[in-house]
Design an enzyme around this catalytic site. Structure first.
Site, PDB file in Angstrom:
ATOM      1  N   TYR A  37       0.862 -12.938   6.507  1.00  0.00           N
ATOM      2  CA  TYR A  37       1.124 -12.228   5.405  1.00  0.00           C
ATOM      3  C   TYR A  37      -0.266 -11.283   5.279  1.00  0.00           C
ATOM      4  CZ  TYR A  37       0.917 -10.891   0.361  1.00  0.00           C
ATOM      5  OH  TYR A  37       0.752  -9.914  -0.632  1.00  0.00           O
ATOM      6  N   SER A 121      -3.990  -6.742  -8.757  1.00  0.00           N
ATOM      7  CA  SER A 121      -2.605  -6.223  -8.191  1.00  0.00           C
ATOM      8  C   SER A 121      -1.564  -6.550  -9.612  1.00  0.00           C
ATOM      9  CB  SER A 121      -2.260  -7.114  -7.062  1.00  0.00           C
ATOM     10  OG  SER A 121      -1.104  -7.002  -6.958  1.00  0.00           O
ATOM     11  N   TYR A 145       2.485  -1.605  -9.451  1.00  0.00           N
ATOM     12  CA  TYR A 145       3.588  -1.280  -8.719  1.00  0.00           C
ATOM     13  C   TYR A 145       4.739  -0.927  -9.859  1.00  0.00           C
ATOM     14  CZ  TYR A 145       2.043  -3.102  -4.180  1.00  0.00           C
ATOM     15  OH  TYR A 145       1.421  -3.173  -3.118  1.00  0.00           O
ATOM     16  N   THR A 171      -0.122   2.716  -7.705  1.00  0.00           N
ATOM     17  CA  THR A 171       0.381   2.769  -6.373  1.00  0.00           C
ATOM     18  C   THR A 171       1.507   3.638  -6.065  1.00  0.00           C
ATOM     19  OG1 THR A 171      -0.916   0.610  -6.171  1.00  0.00           O
ATOM     20  CG2 THR A 171       0.369   1.299  -4.181  1.00  0.00           C
ATOM     21  N   LYS A 252      -3.138   5.779  -6.371  1.00  0.00           N
ATOM     22  CA  LYS A 252      -3.690   5.133  -5.185  1.00  0.00           C
ATOM     23  C   LYS A 252      -2.438   5.428  -4.029  1.00  0.00           C
ATOM     24  CE  LYS A 252      -4.757   0.745  -3.264  1.00  0.00           C
ATOM     25  NZ  LYS A 252      -3.712  -0.021  -2.289  1.00  0.00           N
ATOM     26  N   HIS A 276      -3.071   1.757   2.549  1.00  0.00           N
ATOM     27  CA  HIS A 276      -2.583   0.530   2.034  1.00  0.00           C
ATOM     28  C   HIS A 276      -3.021  -0.620   3.297  1.00  0.00           C
ATOM     29  CE1 HIS A 276       0.398  -1.464  -0.796  1.00  0.00           C
ATOM     30  NE2 HIS A 276       0.060  -2.246  -0.089  1.00  0.00           N
TER      31      HIS A 276
END
Ligand code: FNR
Length: 382
Positions: A37, A121, A145, A171, A252, A276
């Protein structure tokens, strides 16, 4: 000096000080599904490798006899003064890289100890209010997000502002997940999904959309979250985002000068040049190749940068190419996996020490000196 001094007494650093050793140690320590991941990228990972390799295509030109024995690494992002130009890029689900699953809090505490800002995040295992508290006086930025439901999006943004975050990082490149063979082959997503939802589960607007609470019916909550994930942000969205918050807004994923110009014209407060870490689209340019064009188009608007930064020398090169501040992604996550909060502190201090030494030895006492014309040159193609 601290490490050399300890070495004279036979005491070695507890964790590696270079990326290759750090990555190897983390690879040995982490279970495969977590390593895949974190380490994985899109496609055959050529863009991801190119991100790091591109730093080798540039060289800083040393200057001498100019009093660089004292350096000033301070910078400012959208009115936020920072002691150094380094930051932790937003990395979702880092809870799994920490034995107690509270990796976000460990990173926040490490940032508080070093003065390095954290871009948190959306996908954390700890609610943003707890992360903000752990950051203390050290600035934090909230990465969004954007969910498809506007009320949930506004609620997340306003919670971030209320919690004390200094800016909103939207983002743009991840409204759909990239083609990542390491994730697809190992089907690790079911294991990840249980660890990404604290911000959502604790959000009043999200909870209002559920008939049962997330605690009583986590499956329904997870399923709603996946349906909401992935609004593809367009220029119109900037209007309601601006109305929702007084925080500075940074975009971003900006790589093309035309997008940079349009964002500046639309009044955004900062740009964040990044691909990213090569996780979203394979086959793209290394991010560093796109930085000078974005910087030129940005004018006076600050430009954050990440993707492929692996050392203090890399930080210095990105600054010389015009970045206002430079972010680490995978490296600090490996440090977290190996040494928790202390491991991240060690890593951030190591990168900063190297960047500072590069500026000292190469004769650039300030970031303005480093950014001046002629400080960095592109190597001729081999
Ligand atoms: C990321 N990145 C990322 N970006 C973002 O805006 N929100 C997120 O939740 C995440 N999550 C995430 C998870 C993992 C495992 C990685 C490695 C990266 C991208 C991140 O912010 C940054 O752009 C890259 O990590 C920079 O590249 P390097 O330094 O990792 O090569």
């Amino acid at each position: 000096l601290e490490i050399y001094g300890a070495g004279l007494k036979g005491v070695l650093p507890r964790w590696p000080v270079d990326f290759a050793s750090l990555e190897a140690a983390a690879a040995a320590a982490l279970p495969d599904w977590i390593l895949d991941y974190v380490a994985g990228g899109a496609g055959d990972e050529r863009t991801q490798r190119g991100n790091a390799e591109a730093f080798g295509w540039w060289g800083i030109v040393p200057r001498m006899m100019n009093g660089a024995y004292e350096r000033d690494l301070r910078t400012t992002i959208c009115g936020v003064d920072l002691p150094t130009p380094l930051f932790c890029a937003p990395v979702g689900v880092i809870g799994i890289c920490s034995q107690d699953f509270h990796g976000d809090l460990a990173v926040a505490r490490a940032c508080a100890r070093t003065g390095v800002p954290m871009v948190m995040s959306t996908l954390t295992n700890d609610p943003m209010e707890d992360v903000a508290e752990a950051l203390g006086d050290t600035p934090g930025f909230f990465q969004l997000y954007t969910p498809k439901d506007r009320d949930v999006a506004v609620s997340l943004i306003q919670r971030a502002e209320k919690a004390g975050f200094s800016g909103l990082v939207v983002t743009l490149d991840t409204w759909v997940t990239g083609w990542r063979p390491r994730d697809l082959n190992t089907a690790n997503f079911p294991q990840l999904r249980g660890h990404v939802l604290a911000n959502y589960f604790s959000d009043p607007a999200f909870r209002a959309l559920l008939t049962e609470s997330p605690e009583d019916d986590p499956r329904a909550a997870i399923s709603l979250w996946s349906r909401l994930f992935g609004h593809s942000v367009g220029w119109d969205d900037l209007t309601w985002m601006r109305e929702a918050t007084d925080m500075p807004i940074l975009l971003k994923g900006i790589s093309h000068p035309d997008d940079a110009r349009r964002a500046v014209d639309a009044g955004v407060d900062g740009l964040y040049c990044s691909n990213h870490g090569g996780r979203q689209a394979n086959g793209g340019l290394p991010a560093l190749e796109t930085l000078p064009g974005v910087v030129e188009a940005a004018g006076d608007v600050p430009v954050l940068f990440d993707s492929g930064v692996r050392s203090g020398a890399d930080v210095a090169k990105a600054l010389a190419l015009g970045a206002t501040a430079v972010g680490l992604g995978r490296p600090y996550v490996y440090a977290l996996a190996l040494g928790g909060e202390d491991g991240v502190v060690h890593h951030l201090r190591s990168v900063l020490a190297e960047a500072d030494l590069v500026m000292a030895v190469d004769g650039y006492p300030t970031l303005a000196d480093l950014r001046a014309e002629g400080s960095i040159r592109r190597l001729p193609a081999a």
